[in-house]
Design a protein around this motif. Structure first.
Motif, PDB file in Angstrom:
ATOM      1  N   THR A  26     121.969  69.906 -24.646  1.00  0.00           N
ATOM      2  CA  THR A  26     121.037  70.136 -23.551  1.00  0.00           C
ATOM      3  C   THR A  26     119.612  69.863 -24.021  1.00  0.00           C
ATOM      4  O   THR A  26     119.297  69.985 -25.202  1.00  0.00           O
ATOM      5  CB  THR A  26     121.144  71.580 -23.015  1.00  0.00           C
ATOM      6  OG1 THR A  26     120.261  71.728 -21.886  1.00  0.00           O
ATOM      7  CG2 THR A  26     120.738  72.601 -24.067  1.00  0.00           C
ATOM      8  N   THR A  81     116.434  72.496 -16.032  1.00  0.00           N
ATOM      9  CA  THR A  81     117.570  71.967 -15.273  1.00  0.00           C
ATOM     10  C   THR A  81     118.729  71.623 -16.195  1.00  0.00           C
ATOM     11  O   THR A  81     119.890  71.947 -15.923  1.00  0.00           O
ATOM     12  CB  THR A  81     117.144  70.716 -14.486  1.00  0.00           C
ATOM     13  OG1 THR A  81     116.058  71.050 -13.616  1.00  0.00           O
ATOM     14  CG2 THR A  81     118.293  70.160 -13.661  1.00  0.00           C
ATOM     15  N   SER A  82     118.417  70.975 -17.312  1.00  0.00           N
ATOM     16  CA  SER A  82     119.458  70.599 -18.265  1.00  0.00           C
ATOM     17  C   SER A  82     120.131  71.833 -18.869  1.00  0.00           C
ATOM     18  O   SER A  82     121.357  71.875 -19.024  1.00  0.00           O
ATOM     19  CB  SER A  82     118.868  69.724 -19.368  1.00  0.00           C
ATOM     20  OG  SER A  82     119.842  69.396 -20.338  1.00  0.00           O
ATOM     21  N   ASN A 142     122.468  73.320 -16.339  1.00  0.00           N
ATOM     22  CA  ASN A 142     123.652  72.481 -16.148  1.00  0.00           C
ATOM     23  C   ASN A 142     124.623  72.588 -17.321  1.00  0.00           C
ATOM     24  O   ASN A 142     125.841  72.641 -17.134  1.00  0.00           O
ATOM     25  CB  ASN A 142     123.235  71.021 -15.953  1.00  0.00           C
ATOM     26  CG  ASN A 142     122.532  70.776 -14.630  1.00  0.00           C
ATOM     27  OD1 ASN A 142     122.591  71.614 -13.729  1.00  0.00           O
ATOM     28  ND2 ASN A 142     121.859  69.653 -14.513  1.00  0.00           N
ATOM     29  N   GLU A 160     126.484  75.914 -17.134  1.00  0.00           N
ATOM     30  CA  GLU A 160     127.492  75.907 -16.072  1.00  0.00           C
ATOM     31  C   GLU A 160     128.698  75.066 -16.469  1.00  0.00           C
ATOM     32  O   GLU A 160     129.841  75.417 -16.147  1.00  0.00           O
ATOM     33  CB  GLU A 160     126.862  75.401 -14.784  1.00  0.00           C
ATOM     34  CG  GLU A 160     125.859  76.392 -14.178  1.00  0.00           C
ATOM     35  CD  GLU A 160     125.120  75.850 -12.973  1.00  0.00           C
ATOM     36  OE1 GLU A 160     125.189  74.624 -12.744  1.00  0.00           O
ATOM     37  OE2 GLU A 160     124.485  76.662 -12.264  1.00  0.00           O
TER      38      GLU A 160
END
Length: 432
Positions: free
Chosen positions: A400, A418-419, A422, A425
C-alpha cells in the motif's frame, strides 16, 4: 513471540489508514515504524516556528472525499486556500496564471498522442525547433517542480490525465496541520487494541502462505497471518544493503520488478520564518499582499506563503532532478541557496535577509533513509506495474502507498489514505 492477525510496516498515512480499517473490523494489528514518530511524509512541527509548520505534506489538493471525510469524522477543520500566483522574470513581478508559453498548443498536441512515451521524448518529437526551446524548458521545469518528476521517464499519458483534471483553486489546509489527522488515526487504532512500535526498523520478511515472520535490525521478531507493506516507494527501491531496506524470503521477483517500474521523485522543502512579511515591502512595482505562490528562474525557483493567512513564513521548494542533485548537500548550504535566490528576486542584500530570519528548517526528503524521495509519478511502465502490485502475494503479502493510487490525485495524502483503506479491505477478504 506474540502472534497477531496483521503486521503493518510503516506508520505513514497509508499504514495508519490500513491499521484503522483493520482495527475497526476487529483485527489485532501491530504497526512497526522505523522512525521515532508516526506520520511518514506528514510531519507537522511547532518547535522554533511561531505556528504549526508542515515539513512534509501541506495541502489538500482538491475536494478529496477520503481526506475531507476523515477530517470531518475527527472533528478537524480545514480552510480553503485562496491565493494569487506571481512570477518573477526579467527583473519584474507579474501576476499570471500562464507560466508556459504556448500551453494551449502543447496540450492540444499532447491530447492527440496515441501511444505513451516519456514526456521528454514527446517534446523532442513534437516541439524540437529553436522557437520552442523556452516552452520545452518551462514544461520540464513544471514537471520537476510540481510532480517532482524527471521528464526523461515520466509518462506523457499520466501527465496529460493530471493536467486535464486539475483544479488548482480547490485547495485546503488542515487546521493545526496534517499531524492532527495522523494523531487521530493513531489514537483510534490504539484505542481499538492496535500496537504501534516506533524505532523498529524491519529488515527481513520471511513468509509462506498465511504465515509471516518479521525481523528488525535490532533482533526483534514478530509473527502474523498477513503483512501490509506501507513503506515509501523510494525505500522499497533501495538495495537490500541500504539502511531501512527490506529483504523478502522467499524473494518476490515479479513484485520487486514492478516496484522499479514506478517513478519516485525528489524534493527539498525549505521553511523560512522572518521577523516581518518583508516580501510585501520589497516587491518593487507589485502588490504581493495576497501572493500565494511565486515562481522564478532562481536556483530555488518556487516559494509560497500561508495565504490567505498573513504569516511571516515563506516556504521554498526544489523538486525533481535539481533536488536529487542536491541530496547530499548540507542543510546550511541549501539554506544559503534559498537565501541567495530570495536576495536576487527581491534585490535585497543577503545579509539583510539573514538578519530578518528568525527560524528555518530544511526538509531534504530525498536524503532521509526512511523516505528516499518525495512522492510517486508514473513512468510508461507504471500502469502495468501497478496492476501487479495491487495483487497480494499468495494472499499473504500486500502493498500500500500513494504510488498505488490510480487517478488524478496521485502523490497526495488522499492517494495514501485511499490505498491504505483498499489494502486493508483486500486483506479482510483474504486475497484479491
Amino acid at each position: 513471540m506474540k502472534k497477531t492477525d496483521v503486521i503493518i510496516v510503516g506508520a505513514g498515512a497509508s499504514g495508519l489508514m490500513a491499521a484503522y480499517t483493520l482495527a475497526n473490523a476487529g483485527k489485532m494489528v501491530v504497526v512497526l515504524e522505523a522512525r521515532g514518530r508516526i506520520g511518514g511524509r506528514i510531519h507537522s512541527v511547532n518547535e522554533n516556528f511561531s505556528a504549526p509548520t508542515e515539513l512534509g505534506a501541506e495541502f489538500v489538493h482538491g475536494d478529496l472525499p477520503v481526506t475531507l471525510n476523515l477530517l470531518k469524522e475527527a472533528g478537524i477543520g480545514s480552510q480553503h486556500v485562496g491565493f494569487e500566483m506571481w512570477q518573477y522574470q526579467n527583473d519584474a513581478f507579474a501576476q499570471t496564471e500562464e507560466f508556459i508559453d504556448g500551453w494551449d498548443e502543447f496540450l492540444q498536441k499532447l491530447n492527440q498522442l496515441e501511444n505513451d512515451m516519456p514526456l521528454h521524448d514527446f517534446l523532442e518529437q513534437n516541439f524540437d525547433g529553436a522557437q520552442y526551446a523556452k516552452m520545452r524548458n518551462q514544461v520540464e521545469n513544471y514537471v520537476a517542480g510540481y510532480d517532482t518528476a524527471d521528464s526523461r521517464d515520466a509518462s506523457a499519458f499520466a501527465l496529460r490525465n493530471e493536467w486535464n483534471h486539475e483544479n488548482e483553486y480547490a485547495q485546503h489546509r488542515v487546521d493545526g496541520g496534517y499531524g492532527t489527522m495522523v494523531n487521530y488515526l493513531a489514537n483510534a487504532c490504539r484505542n481499538a487494541g492496535t500496537e504501534i512500535h516506533l524505532t523498529n526498523v524491519v529488515h527481513k520478511v520471511s513468509w509462506k502462505s498465511n504465515a509471516v515472520h518479521v525481523t528488525t535490525t535490532d533482533g526483534k521478531q514478530y509473527e502474523a497471518d498477513k503483512i501490509i507493506i506501507a513503506l515509501p516507494l523510494g525505500v522499497l527501491q533501495a538495495p537490500e544493503s541500504a539502511k531501512g531496506a527490506l529483504a523478502f524470503n522467499p524473494p518476490i521477483k515479479e513484485h520487486m520488478k514492478a516496484i522499479h517500474d514506478m517513478g519516485f521523485g525528489s524534493v527539498i522543502k525549505i521553511l523560512l520564518e522572518f521577523d516581518e512579511v518583508f516580501w510585501e515591502k520589497e516587491a518593487v512595482g507589485a502588490d504581493l499582499s495576497n501572493m500565494g505562490f511565486l515562481f522564478s528562474d532562481e536556483t530555488v525557483p518556487t516559494y509560497w506563503t500561508q495565504s490567505p493567512v498573513r504569516s511571516r513564513l515563506l516556504t521554498g521548494w526544489l523538486g525533481g532532478p535539481p533536488a536529487y542533485a542536491q541530496k547530499g548537500t548540507s542543510d546550511e548550504a541549501v539554506l544559503q541557496m534559498a537565501m541567495t535566490s530570495l536576495s536576487n528576486i527581491f534585490q535585497t542584500g543577503q545579509e539583510i535577509l539573514q538578519d530578518r530570519l528568525v527560524a528555518w528548517h530544511v526538509a531534504n526528503w530525498t536524503a532521509e533513509s526512511y523516505t528516499r524521495g518525495s512522492y510517486a509519478y508514473d513512468k510508461v511502465e507504471s500502469p502495468q506495474a501497478r496492476k501487479v502490485l495491487l495483487q497480494p502475494v499468495d494472499g499473504t503479502l500486500y502493498f500500500t502507498g500513494e504510488y498505488l493510487y490510480d487517478g488524478p490525485a496521485m502523490g497526495t495524502v488522499e492517494a495514501a489514505l485511499t490505498s491504505g483503506k483498499n489494502a486493508a479491505e483486500m486483506a479482510l477478504k483474504g486475497g484479491s
